[in-house]
Design an enzyme around this catalytic site. Structure first.
Site, PDB file in Angstrom:
ATOM      1  N   GLY A  44      -2.309  12.080 -32.729  1.00  0.00           N
ATOM      2  CA  GLY A  44      -1.942  13.399 -33.337  1.00  0.00           C
ATOM      3  C   GLY A  44      -0.233  13.743 -32.839  1.00  0.00           C
ATOM      4  O   GLY A  44       0.440  12.662 -32.343  1.00  0.00           O
ATOM      5  N   SER A  45       0.107  15.134 -34.256  1.00  0.00           N
ATOM      6  CA  SER A  45       1.568  15.213 -33.534  1.00  0.00           C
ATOM      7  C   SER A  45       2.516  15.280 -33.306  1.00  0.00           C
ATOM      8  O   SER A  45       3.744  14.359 -32.146  1.00  0.00           O
ATOM      9  CB  SER A  45       1.860  16.567 -34.677  1.00  0.00           C
ATOM     10  OG  SER A  45       1.348  17.696 -34.205  1.00  0.00           O
ATOM     11  N   GLU A  47       1.831  13.646 -30.125  1.00  0.00           N
ATOM     12  CA  GLU A  47       2.153  13.051 -29.054  1.00  0.00           C
ATOM     13  C   GLU A  47       2.588  11.440 -29.492  1.00  0.00           C
ATOM     14  O   GLU A  47       2.856  10.452 -28.969  1.00  0.00           O
ATOM     15  CB  GLU A  47       0.019  12.079 -28.943  1.00  0.00           C
ATOM     16  CG  GLU A  47      -1.176  12.768 -28.131  1.00  0.00           C
ATOM     17  CD  GLU A  47      -1.169  13.791 -29.291  1.00  0.00           C
ATOM     18  OE1 GLU A  47      -2.388  13.394 -30.258  1.00  0.00           O
ATOM     19  OE2 GLU A  47      -1.171  14.720 -28.875  1.00  0.00           O
ATOM     20  N   GLU A  66     -11.909  11.560 -30.838  1.00  0.00           N
ATOM     21  CA  GLU A  66     -11.827  11.878 -29.793  1.00  0.00           C
ATOM     22  C   GLU A  66     -12.974  11.115 -28.678  1.00  0.00           C
ATOM     23  O   GLU A  66     -12.550  10.688 -27.956  1.00  0.00           O
ATOM     24  CB  GLU A  66     -10.358  13.371 -29.699  1.00  0.00           C
ATOM     25  CG  GLU A  66      -9.371  12.929 -29.799  1.00  0.00           C
ATOM     26  CD  GLU A  66      -9.762  14.150 -31.308  1.00  0.00           C
ATOM     27  OE1 GLU A  66     -10.738  13.793 -32.112  1.00  0.00           O
ATOM     28  OE2 GLU A  66      -8.146  14.510 -31.681  1.00  0.00           O
ATOM     29  N   GLY A 415     -27.193  12.139 -19.882  1.00  0.00           N
ATOM     30  CA  GLY A 415     -27.377  12.526 -20.570  1.00  0.00           C
ATOM     31  C   GLY A 415     -27.210  13.402 -21.821  1.00  0.00           C
ATOM     32  O   GLY A 415     -28.136  13.483 -23.218  1.00  0.00           O
TER      33      GLY A 415
END
Length: 545
Positions: A44-45, A47, A66, A415
């Site tokens: 993403g921008s 990062e 993600e 679960g």
């Protein structure tokens, strides 16, 4: 000046680094020193600054969503037994990932989750893509969360995050990093050595050894903590020395005892009354690496049979704290079992009766799950590993696909669906890195697979030795089978639990994997054999009853 704040990097005589690095250089060198050369992410921008001039000795493993990223990192960390590194986008990306962050927490998987944050200079103006109270979003399902007060503190925060993630009970941690931190000056951070194993109290081990020697008919209940701590061999030695019956704990996410062993008695259900009934014959119950016990539905009465004594060894003090009775020892399993074996001479006892084998399933149309799994059992290699998420078929899996022991089986402890398909990718990636033999089998239900179907793309791109086996029964079987517990009439279907018309061959081929569908039982053996011997990843869809 303390070692963690040296002005020169570790091994500086061999590395042409400047005397005072940027945050990026300090973080990358810290990761090298910790053996963290793989980053799982979906970019993403906020990062992007982290990955400028990304060094050639690091790998970026792309996931298309993600939650897939975290699932891959979970499987990878479980195999390597070192923390994995995940890079997420700010609030929305962390939100997408939270289902598998929760699973990583329940799996006790060491994981450093980093998330991009908007630049510090515009945070006062509530900018687009910023994360308000970034550290609060992943709680309570991370062990520690921080957004460092200064850019210069980011390397130290990551050094601490690693140690917290690796400290028992292991688990994910979270670090929010503003986008403009990476170019700021910082200091080299030399990793410090921390002993993560926890030794047991000697007197407690002595009391347990004495109780075990005096027991007429003891039982051991093994949980995922045994395999996480590489202690399966020690449990086998203890069980054989004493002829002790072995049960698998309810909902255990690992194989902690060879399931074809003469002393293995099967799997405890997640029902209080049924656990008591299964353990009725035993006067001492030793629970290793698991809660005592995990329940799925409301129950009443005793937690262990009247007259039985409960002992537990677990590395999580919180689990020990809520155990309702008996004696708990908080320690790393391998250290506790070493100590127990040293004080526990053999006692002559009759061996428990062998567990009854599942009957041989016959071919039918549609195929039964038992027939499909018994055929898979006959064809899989001795070193193959199963990563499973087919909760509607789990009882049949336990009966018809016995696991051989250490590092042979993984599933989710939470679960929560959507873990095991990407985790299979992470397991295969880690096993290839470590040079381990065998193939990974991702055994996934049709409903479960749709939570993280994008994992197929990552498997294809990485060309992993991985076979996805989809058990397609065209329904959420676990929900339909569980419905009578909540008052549904026999055969009555809860709303929204049928899954017609899914085509997993097209879904796989659209992401770069060869795939086939098998409906006829006479085609099953050859199709499975081909899928298990493929050069790279593939998918086989089994249409079952």
């Amino acid at each position: 000046m303390p070692a963690s704040m040296n002005s020169t990097p570790p091994n500086s005589d061999a590395l042409p680094f400047p005397p005072r690095p940027t945050v990026r250089l300090a973080v990358l060198q810290l990761m090298r020193e910790l053996g963290l050369d793989t980053v799982f992410g979906n970019p993403g921008s906020t990062e992007l600054p982290m990955f400028r001039d990304f060094p050639e000795d690091f790998r970026y493993i792309l996931g298309l969503q993600e939650s897939v990223v975290v699932g891959m990192a979970d499987g990878y960390a479980q195999v390597t037994r070192n923390a994995s590194v995940v890079n997420l986008h700010s609030a929305a990306g962390v939100g997408h990932a939270m289902g598998n962050v929760f699973t990583a927490f329940k799996n006790q998987t060491p994981m450093i989750v980093t998330a991009g944050q908007q630049s510090r200079s515009i945070l006062p103006f509530d900018p687009f893509l910023s994360a308000t109270q970034a550290t609060e979003l992943p709680r309570p399902y991370v062990k520690w969360a921080i957004e460092p007060a200064r850019a210069a503190d980011v390397p130290l925060a990551l050094a601490r995050a690693y140690q917290v993630a690796m400290q028992p009970p292991r688990g994910p941690v979270f670090v929010s990093i503003p986008a403009d931190d990476w170019e700021q000056p910082s200091d080299w951070v030399a990793p410090h050595t921390v002993t993560h194993a926890v030794a047991p109290e000697p007197q407690a081990i002595t009391r347990l050894a004495q109780a075990l020697a005096a027991s007429a008919c003891p039982a051991i209940v093994v949980g995922a903590g045994v395999d996480r701590d590489s202690a399966v061999g020690q449990v086998v030695e203890l069980a054989e020395r004493h002829n002790i019956a072995i049960y698998a704990a309810p909902m255990s996410a690992r194989c902690s005892f060879p399931e074809r062993h003469r002393l293995f008695q099967g799997f405890l259900p997640a029902y209080r009354e049924r656990i008591v009934d299964r353990l009725q014959a035993h006067d001492l119950i030793l629970v290793l690496g698991a809660p005592a016990f995990s329940y799925h539905v409301e129950g009443a009465g005793w937690h262990v049979p009247p007259g039985s004594t409960l002992w537990q060894i677990v590395d999580d003090p919180q689990v020990a704290a809520w155990t309702p009775q008996g004696h708990s020892i908080v320690a790393s399993l391998h250290l506790a079992l070493d100590a127990l074996l040293s004080q526990s001479p053999a006692v002559a006892r009759p061996a428990p009766a062998r567990r009854t084998a599942a009957p041989v399933a016959e071919p039918s149309l549609p195929m039964s799950v038992a027939y499909a799994l018994q055929t898979l059992d006959q064809l899989r290699g001795a070193d193959d590993v199963v990563v499973e998420e087919a909760p509607g078929s789990r009882g049949v899996i336990q009966a018809c696909l016995p696991m051989p022991g250490a590092d042979s089986f993984y599933t989710m402890a939470s679960g929560g669906l959507g873990h095991s398909m990407p985790a299979a990718v992470g397991v295969a990636l880690a096993r290839r890195k470590l040079g381990l033999p065998g193939r990974v089998i991702g055994l996934i239900g049709d409903g479960s697979s749709m939570y993280a179907i994008q994992a197929l793309y990552s498997a294809a791109q990485l060309a992993l030795p991985l076979t996805f086996v989809i058990l397609n029964n065209r329904r959420y079987a676990a929900l339909q089978d569980f419905a009578p517990v909540f008052g549904y009439a026999p055969g009555e279907k809860p709303a929204g639990t049928d899954l017609p018309d899914l085509d997993f061959v097209q879904l796989a081929q659209g992401q770069g994997l060869p795939a086939c569908r098998v409906e006829q039982p006479d085609r099953l053996r050859q199709a499975l054999a081909d899928a298990l011997q493929a050069d790279g990843p593939c998918l086989i869809e089994l249409v079952v009853a």
